[in-house]
Write a protein that holds these residues in place. Structure first.
Motif, PDB file in Angstrom:
ATOM      1  N   SER A  58      70.253  56.865  80.008  1.00 36.66           N
ATOM      2  CA  SER A  58      70.291  55.450  79.675  1.00 36.66           C
ATOM      3  C   SER A  58      69.125  55.189  78.730  1.00 36.66           C
ATOM      4  O   SER A  58      67.987  55.513  79.054  1.00 36.66           O
ATOM      5  CB  SER A  58      70.147  54.606  80.937  1.00 36.66           C
ATOM      6  OG  SER A  58      69.992  53.246  80.609  1.00 36.66           O
ATOM      7  N   LEU A  59      69.419  54.637  77.577  1.00 35.66           N
ATOM      8  CA  LEU A  59      68.400  54.326  76.575  1.00 35.66           C
ATOM      9  C   LEU A  59      68.458  52.836  76.288  1.00 35.66           C
ATOM     10  O   LEU A  59      69.532  52.298  76.026  1.00 35.66           O
ATOM     11  CB  LEU A  59      68.662  55.124  75.293  1.00 35.66           C
ATOM     12  CG  LEU A  59      67.876  54.739  74.039  1.00 35.66           C
ATOM     13  CD1 LEU A  59      66.385  54.910  74.245  1.00 35.66           C
ATOM     14  CD2 LEU A  59      68.359  55.552  72.851  1.00 35.66           C
ATOM     15  N   ASP A  60      67.309  52.182  76.367  1.00 35.63           N
ATOM     16  CA  ASP A  60      67.236  50.750  76.084  1.00 35.63           C
ATOM     17  C   ASP A  60      66.050  50.513  75.166  1.00 35.63           C
ATOM     18  O   ASP A  60      64.904  50.721  75.560  1.00 35.63           O
ATOM     19  CB  ASP A  60      67.083  49.955  77.378  1.00 35.63           C
ATOM     20  CG  ASP A  60      67.156  48.451  77.162  1.00 35.63           C
ATOM     21  OD1 ASP A  60      67.493  48.016  76.045  1.00 35.63           O
ATOM     22  OD2 ASP A  60      66.874  47.712  78.121  1.00 35.63           O
ATOM     23  N   VAL A  61      66.343  50.087  73.934  1.00 33.43           N
ATOM     24  CA  VAL A  61      65.309  49.787  72.953  1.00 33.43           C
ATOM     25  C   VAL A  61      65.390  48.300  72.654  1.00 33.43           C
ATOM     26  O   VAL A  61      66.440  47.801  72.270  1.00 33.43           O
ATOM     27  CB  VAL A  61      65.527  50.587  71.640  1.00 33.43           C
ATOM     28  CG1 VAL A  61      64.447  50.252  70.629  1.00 33.43           C
ATOM     29  CG2 VAL A  61      65.582  52.076  71.912  1.00 33.43           C
ATOM     30  N   ASP A  62      64.272  47.610  72.849  1.00 33.46           N
ATOM     31  CA  ASP A  62      64.219  46.182  72.547  1.00 33.46           C
ATOM     32  C   ASP A  62      63.429  45.977  71.263  1.00 33.46           C
ATOM     33  O   ASP A  62      62.281  46.416  71.155  1.00 33.46           O
ATOM     34  CB  ASP A  62      63.564  45.402  73.690  1.00 33.46           C
ATOM     35  CG  ASP A  62      64.449  45.346  74.920  1.00 33.46           C
ATOM     36  OD1 ASP A  62      65.683  45.256  74.761  1.00 33.46           O
ATOM     37  OD2 ASP A  62      63.911  45.408  76.037  1.00 33.46           O
ATOM     38  N   TYR A  63      64.069  45.305  70.296  1.00 32.54           N
ATOM     39  CA  TYR A  63      63.402  44.950  69.043  1.00 32.54           C
ATOM     40  C   TYR A  63      62.886  43.518  69.109  1.00 32.54           C
ATOM     41  O   TYR A  63      61.860  43.191  68.549  1.00 32.54           O
ATOM     42  CB  TYR A  63      64.362  45.092  67.862  1.00 32.54           C
ATOM     43  CG  TYR A  63      64.750  46.520  67.569  1.00 32.54           C
ATOM     44  CD1 TYR A  63      63.869  47.375  66.921  1.00 32.54           C
ATOM     45  CD2 TYR A  63      65.991  47.025  67.930  1.00 32.54           C
ATOM     46  CE1 TYR A  63      64.214  48.682  66.645  1.00 32.54           C
ATOM     47  CE2 TYR A  63      66.345  48.327  67.650  1.00 32.54           C
ATOM     48  CZ  TYR A  63      65.452  49.154  67.013  1.00 32.54           C
ATOM     49  OH  TYR A  63      65.789  50.454  66.733  1.00 32.54           O
ATOM     50  N   SER A  64      63.644  42.661  69.777  1.00 37.76           N
ATOM     51  CA  SER A  64      63.300  41.256  69.957  1.00 37.76           C
ATOM     52  C   SER A  64      64.086  40.768  71.163  1.00 37.76           C
ATOM     53  O   SER A  64      64.907  41.516  71.706  1.00 37.76           O
ATOM     54  CB  SER A  64      63.673  40.456  68.700  1.00 37.76           C
ATOM     55  OG  SER A  64      65.078  40.311  68.611  1.00 37.76           O
ATOM     56  N   GLU A 138      62.836  52.448  76.690  1.00 44.35           N
ATOM     57  CA  GLU A 138      62.921  52.997  78.041  1.00 44.35           C
ATOM     58  C   GLU A 138      64.079  53.985  78.100  1.00 44.35           C
ATOM     59  O   GLU A 138      65.188  53.677  77.659  1.00 44.35           O
ATOM     60  CB  GLU A 138      63.145  51.876  79.054  1.00 44.35           C
ATOM     61  CG  GLU A 138      63.197  52.337  80.475  1.00 44.35           C
ATOM     62  CD  GLU A 138      63.337  51.186  81.458  1.00 44.35           C
ATOM     63  OE1 GLU A 138      63.735  51.462  82.602  1.00 44.35           O
ATOM     64  OE2 GLU A 138      63.062  50.033  81.096  1.00 44.35           O
ATOM     65  N   VAL A 139      63.795  55.171  78.628  1.00 42.33           N
ATOM     66  CA  VAL A 139      64.803  56.209  78.767  1.00 42.33           C
ATOM     67  C   VAL A 139      64.835  56.633  80.230  1.00 42.33           C
ATOM     68  O   VAL A 139      63.801  57.001  80.788  1.00 42.33           O
ATOM     69  CB  VAL A 139      64.477  57.443  77.889  1.00 42.33           C
ATOM     70  CG1 VAL A 139      65.583  58.483  77.996  1.00 42.33           C
ATOM     71  CG2 VAL A 139      64.241  57.044  76.448  1.00 42.33           C
ATOM     72  N   GLU A 140      65.996  56.550  80.845  1.00 39.49           N
ATOM     73  CA  GLU A 140      66.184  57.018  82.216  1.00 39.49           C
ATOM     74  C   GLU A 140      67.164  58.188  82.154  1.00 39.49           C
ATOM     75  O   GLU A 140      68.220  58.085  81.546  1.00 39.49           O
ATOM     76  CB  GLU A 140      66.729  55.914  83.106  1.00 39.49           C
ATOM     77  CG  GLU A 140      65.781  54.756  83.284  1.00 39.49           C
ATOM     78  CD  GLU A 140      66.359  53.634  84.120  1.00 39.49           C
ATOM     79  OE1 GLU A 140      67.341  53.864  84.858  1.00 39.49           O
ATOM     80  OE2 GLU A 140      65.828  52.517  84.024  1.00 39.49           O
ATOM     81  N   VAL A 141      66.794  59.304  82.805  1.00 41.06           N
ATOM     82  CA  VAL A 141      67.593  60.519  82.709  1.00 41.06           C
ATOM     83  C   VAL A 141      67.780  61.143  84.086  1.00 41.06           C
ATOM     84  O   VAL A 141      66.842  61.214  84.878  1.00 41.06           O
ATOM     85  CB  VAL A 141      66.904  61.557  81.788  1.00 41.06           C
ATOM     86  CG1 VAL A 141      67.766  62.799  81.631  1.00 41.06           C
ATOM     87  CG2 VAL A 141      66.572  60.967  80.437  1.00 41.06           C
TER      88      VAL A 141
END
Length: 155
Positions: A58-64, A138-141
């Motif tokens: 699971s990859l979650d990148v927040d730019y804004s 955030e990366v969850e593996v």
């Protein structure tokens, strides 16, 4: 009137359950690892590598607050599910479409459960072409050996 409510509830439940399977990948490669065979490989100390070294990511990148890049991938006994959401490119993919786009990226990921947080984040940024102006990542593996790890970076 009671049977109408029951029929309505049954139809709504059927619609919800149907919607849950949209992320499922139908065209799974024959050599794709599954939870069962990955566990079996670990238990038998097999030297053959699976296609990816993880079962879930699971990859979650927040730019804004309104822009993000999200990837969800699960490879379980019940099948493979994949989702991609990219607000900057107005892209939303799921199932086979998402898997087709994500598979070549996943193959480039070489980190494992012993890789330091900074190295994992660097590799994810490079492989997924994450822009430098992100606020958090955030990366969850869940790795093929059953280890679960979370990697984070906040600017």
């Amino acid at each position: 009137m009671g049977s109408f409510k029951f029929l309505l509830a049954a139809l709504l439940l059927a619609g919800v359950l149907y919607g849950c399977n949209k992320d499922e990948v139908k065209n799974v490669p024959a050599n794709a690892p599954t939870e069962q065979n990955a566990t079996q490989q670990v238990n038998e100390n097999a030297t053959e590598l699976t296609e990816f070294n993880f079962l879930e990511i699971s990859l979650d990148v927040d730019y804004s607050p309104t822009e993000s890049y999200e990837v969800e991938f699960e490879n379980k006994k019940s099948g493979i599910e994949a989702k991609l959401k990219d607000d900057r490119n107005d892209e939303r993919l799921q199932g086979d479409e998402a898997y087709t786009k994500l598979e070549p990226l996943f193959k480039q990921l070489t980190f494992d459960s012993t890789t330091p947080n900074d190295k994992v984040i660097e590799q994810v940024i490079s492989v997924f072409h994450i822009a430098d102006d992100f606020q958090s990542i955030e990366v969850e593996v869940e790795f093929s050996d059953g280890t679960e790890k979370e990697f984070k970076q906040i600017k």
